[in-house]
Design an enzyme around this catalytic site. Sequence first.
Site, PDB file in Angstrom:
ATOM      1  N   SER A 153       0.810  -1.213   0.000  1.00 47.74           N
ATOM      2  CA  SER A 153       0.000   0.000   0.000  1.00 47.74           C
ATOM      3  C   SER A 153       0.844   1.264   0.000  1.00 47.74           C
ATOM      4  CB  SER A 153      -0.927   0.004   1.215  1.00 47.74           C
ATOM      5  OG  SER A 153      -0.176  -0.143   2.404  1.00 47.74           O
ATOM      6  N   ALA A 155       4.400   1.254  -0.950  1.00 46.66           N
ATOM      7  CA  ALA A 155       5.481   1.210  -1.929  1.00 46.66           C
ATOM      8  C   ALA A 155       5.414  -0.115  -2.686  1.00 46.66           C
ATOM      9  CB  ALA A 155       6.830   1.363  -1.242  1.00 46.66           C
ATOM     10  N   GLN A 156       6.232  -0.209  -3.716  1.00 49.76           N
ATOM     11  CA  GLN A 156       6.367  -1.491  -4.397  1.00 49.76           C
ATOM     12  C   GLN A 156       7.840  -1.740  -4.669  1.00 49.76           C
ATOM     13  OE1 GLN A 156       3.748  -0.775  -7.740  1.00 49.76           O
ATOM     14  NE2 GLN A 156       5.454  -0.771  -9.192  1.00 49.76           N
ATOM     15  N   ASP A 306       9.033  -5.706  14.337  1.00 47.77           N
ATOM     16  CA  ASP A 306       8.017  -6.454  13.587  1.00 47.77           C
ATOM     17  C   ASP A 306       8.626  -7.729  12.987  1.00 47.77           C
ATOM     18  OD1 ASP A 306       5.547  -7.026  12.470  1.00 47.77           O
ATOM     19  OD2 ASP A 306       5.898  -5.819  10.680  1.00 47.77           O
TER      20      ASP A 306
END
Length: 575
Positions: A153, A155-156, A306
């Site tokens: 959502s 970046a790619q 994370d």
Amino acid sequence: MSSASLRYNDPVAHLLKQLAVGSRTYRHFNRYRQILTVLIKHGFGDVVDRLRLRHHAGAVRDGHADSAGPHTPPQRLRRAMEELGPTFIKLGQMLSTRPDLLPAEFADELARLQSEARPFPLRQVREIVERELGRPIDKAFARFDDHALAAASMAQVHRAALPDGSEVVVKVQRPDIRRVVETDLEILLHLATLAERHFDGWRVQRPTRIVGEFTRLIERELDFTHEAAQLERFAVQFAGDKSIYVPRVFHDRLSPHVLTLEYIDGVRASDLDALRAAGLDLPRIAQRGAELTLKQIFEHGFFHADPHPGNIFVLPGEVICLLDFGMMGRIDALTREDFAGLVAAVGQRDAPAAAAALLRLTEWDDDVEPDPRRIERDVSEFLDLHVVSQLSRLDFSRLLSELLTLVNRHRLRIPPDIVTMLKAAATVERLAARLDPTLDMVSIAQPYVARIRMNRFGPRRLIGAAVDAAEQLVHLLSEIPGGVRDLLRMAKRGRLNIGFEHHGLDKLIESNERIANRVSFAIVVSALVIASSLIVHSRIPPVWQGVPLIGVLGYVIAGLMGCALLLAILRHGRL
């Protein structure tokens, strides 16, 4: 005339400014209505009603009804956040690491949030990369894959190769994502303010504070140079450790919106079949993963916040490689010592020491005064229920949930970084248990806890503490004469003011004001009755059928005021 005055006096510039403000307001309104519509669509119409915002969601009233569907509330919340887009997906992912803010079932469901999105066109990718790197993409890379390796959502990622043959991945931020995020953050802050006003149970958690934390987090994630800096700090603290590998950052291809990293060809730690097929030793991977987590927490105080299985890869030789350094946590030395004391006290089932350590680790509002005896009693019960003789059987996730319940019961707060650290440790412990069910996380942690507690009383630490205390004392003594001189000078000039602040008198003041108002009201009613009686007795015109009308009107007004006073008294429950 200055350029500034031209800017403000130019009617065209003023008109453009007004149009920009109007466009921004219109965009906010449309997005606000879209958010409320999605919440109602997924069965959270009661929340919208309590926030008193139903009238803003006109589109829902026209064609949609509150529809919870067959899903549970946590599932509905996850689906709503996925539909609302990047900002809310990131918010959900952050909340999934904060079980102190949400019940466990909500946090677990939000951990499943996927930030997968439709890739944006290669033309825009090229424009962003060339603008950020200041050169044509064909000059910066020998090969740049047209198809995205992954699209999220925010970046790619595209796989590429450098002119020297190095395989890399290029992370490119989505166009205009900052504008979208800023709009959503402003709306979230307004919703959080309304939640504190209309939801009594949410005031303790302070939603506005949560939005503030999230804003700082997402602003760092929108600048890839922060992620690169955090990755390199992590690499420095593990330099020379052959059990972990950190990807390399290519600084000549780095900007706030483009991040170029070394390509990692490994196996996901959660793919047990692939790990076995690669001939990797699963128990050794579990051992190294646990030790890596404990080193981050107890030795360095800088940890990956994370570490879900998708962010952990395993390389040949059971080497651990962590990815995605956008979310990192920090624990200072004093907090690490207090946490080690808590772990040791829990292991020894020492309720007084555990309660004292817990109080040192927590925060509370000024109007909350913790009761150490009640906390010690609850901690003792907690140890009896959840800490048995065989500590290797501890369920860290359940232990964390119960600990947070205990803390919330006493209106205490564990600082966010500590909660994130506990959640990260619980995530790694679950993964390690899948790799090696016999792994004893507590036994692995004991040397780290013992070492940090011993270092607290080591000669170097004691000497350093003594030197710091001496420096502070000297500084204080040097400031005393100047402070006394300032006080005397203010007193001499008549500018020395002493303020007093009272506590607990608000209810007394309110009660006195209510009494004074009622007495004044009663005096006015009595005066009206007496005046009306004099008018009736004197037969002051106008008179109708022998009755003075002004006197009757006075009786009616006095009667209404008397009834109002009686109702006010009865409403408060006291005559």
